[in-house]
Design an enzyme around this catalytic site. Structure first.
Site, short mmCIF file in Angstrom:
data_model
loop_
_atom_site.label_atom_id
_atom_site.label_comp_id
_atom_site.label_asym_id
_atom_site.label_seq_id
_atom_site.Cartn_x
_atom_site.Cartn_y
_atom_site.Cartn_z
N ARG A 142 47.84 16.09 31.35
CA ARG A 142 46.48 16.08 30.84
C ARG A 142 46.13 14.66 30.42
NH1 ARG A 142 45.51 20.07 33.08
NH2 ARG A 142 44.69 22.06 32.30
N GLU A 201 37.23 13.29 32.26
CA GLU A 201 37.19 13.59 33.69
C GLU A 201 35.80 14.12 34.01
OE1 GLU A 201 40.29 16.17 35.06
OE2 GLU A 201 41.89 14.81 34.41
N HIS A 208 42.57 14.15 39.94
CA HIS A 208 43.11 15.45 39.51
C HIS A 208 43.33 16.36 40.72
CE1 HIS A 208 43.39 18.15 35.71
NE2 HIS A 208 44.30 18.49 36.61
#
Length: 325
Positions: A237, A266, A285
């Protein structure tokens, strides 16, 4: 019974819902819904299949307390107020254990890309610099025989450690709240303190959940404890590392390089300095971005939806305590 789906999912999911006699609405536009839009859609549905929807806080669950189930198209649930969902009797499900191989492969790809300076050399081709380097310029380093430090040796971390140990004879250190005797037996992993791991590892790879204890756990203080020749990898994360301090550590050559598949926030802004650094690699990601993995995530999420709408216990609950209410 109707389910709202906030992004396009693999066809498998729609087939499963049709076979179960459940109708659905899918948001197919590129921009993800904002919190208010998501609430309005959910108010007209009995369940919510959420792919990366932000703002699932206490107010969301208060306004959508009629929902019979929320199914996350992810393993992580740090963006969801689980306590608020539980208080209102709403089971929340995730997709555990299906991302292990795909995410460990992403960490491996980042390790290789950074260690061999692959992105840097790709940029050289675009600049017309192929063929003009001296034999001592632009060198990376071998991973064989080096030490890999895993922070959070769960299933994903263990997959990565197994590949690296068996393929390249890498030594495995790990830092965990609990011991992992299986990993210790299988590939000689050694449990050490975080400081010892940072000081001894050539590659530090993070695979821990984002909690209040792990939020911001990697900053300049930790980078300074690493070898100046070491690589930092984060596929867990973005909130686990402090991005401004990672940028500074790379600029000041405190560490040799970094590869990250997760950022904070993000999406990352296109003018982020990390994107122009020769010693940094950033992925958007993509840890679960294989067809096989996304199909399996969809299967888990839809199984949660179907069970929840039937009034049955969902198979992959994040908040199993909801069934004790």
């Amino acid at each position: 019974m109707k389910v709202f789906i906030n992004k396009i999912i693999p066809e498998l999911g729609y087939r499963m819902l049709k076979e179960a006699g459940i109708s659905y609405t899918v948001w197919k536009e590129k921009p993800i819904l904002d919190r208010g839009q998501a609430i309005q859609f959910c108010k007209g549905h009995d369940a919510f299949l959420s792919a990366g929807q932000a703002g699932l806080d206490a107010d969301f669950f208060e306004q959508c307390k009629h929902l019979k189930v929320v199914a996350l198209h992810s393993v992580g649930f740090d963006s969801v107020d689980i306590a608020a969902a539980t208080e209102r009797g709403i089971p929340v499900g995730n997709t555990p254990n299906v991302l292990n191989k795909a995410t460990s492969e992403t960490a491996l790809l980042l390790m290789l890309t950074v260690a061999r300076r692959a992105l840097y050399h790709h940029k050289r081709i675009k600049k017309g610099q192929w063929g003009i380097a001296q034999p001592t310029e632009g060198l990376g380093f071998d991973l064989a025989g080096k030490t890999l430090g895993i922070v959070g040796l769960g299933r994903i971390g263990a997959e990565l450690a197994a590949i690296c140990h068996r393929s390249w004879g890498m030594n495995i250190l790990y830092h965990n709240r609990s011991s992992n005797p299986e990993a210790e037996k299988a590939f000689g992993a050694r449990k050490v303190s975080l400081d010892a791991l940072l000081q001894q590892s050539d590659v530090v790879s993070v695979h821990t959940a984002l909690t209040e204890q792990t939020r911001g756990m990697f900053g300049m203080e930790q980078f300074k404890k690493m070898k100046p020749s070491a690589i930092f990898i984060n596929t867990a994360r973005g909130g686990v590392h402090r991005e401004d301090e990672l940028i500074a550590a790379l600029e000041q050559k405190v560490i040799w390089g970094a590869g990250i598949d997760v950022t904070n926030p993000e999406p990352m802004k296109p003018d982020n300095p990390l994107l122009d650094m020769d010693n940094a690699v950033v992925f958007p990601h993509i840890g679960s971005a294989t067809k096989e993995t996304r199909d399996e995530m969809t299967r888990c999420a839809v199984e949660n939806i179907i069970a929840g709408l039937k009034g049955e216990r969902i198979p992959y609950p994040v908040n199993p305590e909801v069934y004790q209410k």
